[in-house]
Write a protein that holds these residues in place. Structure first.
Motif, mmCIF file in Angstrom:
data_model
loop_
_atom_site.group_PDB
_atom_site.id
_atom_site.type_symbol
_atom_site.label_atom_id
_atom_site.label_comp_id
_atom_site.label_asym_id
_atom_site.label_seq_id
_atom_site.Cartn_x
_atom_site.Cartn_y
_atom_site.Cartn_z
ATOM 1 N N UNK A 13 1.109 -1.255 -0.219
ATOM 2 C CA UNK A 13 -0.001 -0.060 -0.011
ATOM 3 C C UNK A 13 1.044 1.224 -0.051
ATOM 4 N N UNK A 14 2.168 1.314 0.649
ATOM 5 C CA UNK A 14 2.992 2.279 1.251
ATOM 6 C C UNK A 14 3.434 1.963 -0.018
ATOM 7 N N UNK A 15 4.314 1.299 -0.817
ATOM 8 C CA UNK A 15 5.298 1.741 -1.838
ATOM 9 C C UNK A 15 4.351 1.667 -3.174
ATOM 10 N N UNK A 16 4.020 0.461 -2.952
ATOM 11 C CA UNK A 16 3.211 0.258 -3.908
ATOM 12 C C UNK A 16 1.923 1.269 -5.206
ATOM 13 N N UNK A 17 0.981 0.874 -3.870
ATOM 14 C CA UNK A 17 -0.300 1.650 -4.439
ATOM 15 C C UNK A 17 -0.530 3.041 -4.594
ATOM 16 N N UNK A 18 -0.124 3.051 -3.196
ATOM 17 C CA UNK A 18 -0.103 4.550 -2.792
ATOM 18 C C UNK A 18 0.349 5.699 -3.832
ATOM 19 N N UNK A 19 1.657 5.321 -3.961
ATOM 20 C CA UNK A 19 2.534 6.322 -5.086
ATOM 21 C C UNK A 19 1.651 6.357 -6.688
ATOM 22 N N UNK A 20 1.031 4.970 -7.218
ATOM 23 C CA UNK A 20 0.396 5.185 -8.435
ATOM 24 C C UNK A 20 -0.912 5.751 -8.347
ATOM 25 N N UNK A 21 -1.773 5.653 -7.317
ATOM 26 C CA UNK A 21 -2.697 6.820 -6.837
ATOM 27 C C UNK A 21 -1.856 8.424 -7.176
ATOM 28 N N UNK A 22 -0.850 8.969 -6.039
ATOM 29 C CA UNK A 22 -0.739 9.988 -6.243
ATOM 30 C C UNK A 22 0.057 10.513 -7.368
ATOM 31 N N UNK A 23 0.869 9.189 -8.490
ATOM 32 C CA UNK A 23 0.813 9.951 -9.438
ATOM 33 C C UNK A 23 -0.081 10.272 -10.428
ATOM 34 N N UNK A 24 -1.236 9.254 -10.531
ATOM 35 C CA UNK A 24 -2.733 10.093 -11.384
ATOM 36 C C UNK A 24 -3.155 11.699 -10.852
ATOM 37 N N UNK A 25 -2.715 11.364 -9.739
ATOM 38 C CA UNK A 25 -3.249 12.658 -8.787
ATOM 39 C C UNK A 25 -2.861 13.925 -9.551
ATOM 40 N N UNK A 26 -1.488 13.357 -9.057
ATOM 41 C CA UNK A 26 -0.864 14.797 -9.360
ATOM 42 C C UNK A 26 -0.603 15.144 -10.960
ATOM 43 N N UNK A 27 -1.018 14.162 -11.571
ATOM 44 C CA UNK A 27 -1.274 14.751 -13.307
ATOM 45 C C UNK A 27 -2.064 15.838 -13.358
#
Length: 302
Positions: free
Chosen positions: A32-46
């Motif tokens: 969750x911390x190192x895979x799923x959260x970064x993926x979601x945050x990347x889409x959000x930051x875009x």
């Protein structure tokens, strides 16, 4: 007696579930911390215009995605990734299989080759990038030196847009072919020895044994190796960035190097996140399509 057995079985299932929860919880938290959260945050930051440093972010919606869809540099990088993917699979896996077959057929006396051929995989990708940058240099490089011996001029493999990508692919293959050699050697251990003995007793040569017996048995492992090579090829970064930086022009630009430049060189973190998210989508789709092609349709599929 029946109720007692039922309660014991239920208690055993409950204990198994508790043990599974205890052991899986740390892994789930890490994912969750190192895979799923970064993926979601990347889409959000875009969805923002942001330099990655300042506190202010400007919401711009899907403008980064519209820009990405029209960005010819990104699609050139994706095309280069596909070339790397296809050639990596076509070069690394057959050579790795050939080396593994040579070692398996040779027995213990081939151990020295196993050690020597595995050395490139032990080296850092950055170190290999610097090594080959000097080895392939226009002035004083290996090919230029050989060319001068025969009366020719300097050869610039990394500076020529027509040869740079293929040169980099050759270096990548040199580094990672030993991985597929070891992978195929492990696959050979799953081939029963009595199958080999039966084939030899029936009069088969080693060549016939390889093509008609061993290769069909190794096919599932080869398919898995192809998928690993494909996913890895779509994520290459360090070696390419050290050797060429994506140049000359965009001839060796890959999606990962393009994303790095947008995010950490131009400090356009919002658009860099869109590039990273686009990478995620394209890699996932390519992986699913390739797995579908390699595995074929299962029985019962419409």
């Amino acid at each position: 007696m029946g109720k007692k057995e039922l309660s014991l079985a239920a208690k055993r299932k409950q204990d198994t579930r508790r043990a599974a929860f205890v052991f899986l919880l740390p892994i789930a938290l890490l994912m969750i911390v190192f895979i799923f959260y970064p993926i979601v945050d990347t889409f959000y930051t875009s969805l923002f215009k942001w330099n990655g440093i300042s506190a202010d972010k400007t919401m711009i919606g899907l403008k980064n995605w519209v820009k990405l869809a029209k960005d010819t540099s990104f699609w050139t990088a994706f095309k280069n990734n596909l070339v790397v993917m296809v050639l990596s699979i076509c070069i690394q896996i057959p050579i790795g299989l050939a080396l593994a077959t040579f070692i398996d057929f040779g027995g213990k006396k081939m151990t020295i080759f196993k050690v020597l051929w595995f050395i490139p995989l032990l080296m850092s990708s950055v170190a290999i990038g610097f090594l080959f940058s000097y080895a392939l240099a226009t002035n004083g490089g290996i090919f230029s030196a050989i060319s001068k011996i025969f009366g020719g001029g300097n050869i610039d493999l990394l500076g020529n847009p027509k040869t740079a990508l293929y040169t980099v692919i050759g270096v990548i293959a040199w580094q990672f072919t030993p991985f597929y050699m070891v992978y195929c050697m492990a696959a050979y251990t799953n081939v029963p020895t009595d199958v080999y003995e039966a084939a030899i007793i029936d009069g088969a040569t080693k060549g016939q044994y390889f093509w008609r017996v061993a290769l069909p048995l190794l096919a599932p492992s080869i398919k898995s190796a192809a998928i690993l090579s494909m996913v890895g090829s779509l994520k290459y970064f360090d070696l390419v960035y050290v050797m060429t930086g994506g140049g000359p022009g965009t001839s060796t630009e890959l999606m990962a190097t393009y994303m790095y430049k947008q995010s950490f060189v131009k400090f356009n973190m919002g658009y860099g996140s869109a590039v990273a998210a686009g990478m995620f989508i394209l890699i996932s789709l390519t992986s699913l399509i390739t797995m579908r092609i390699l595995n074929g349709r299962k029985k019962g599929d419409a």
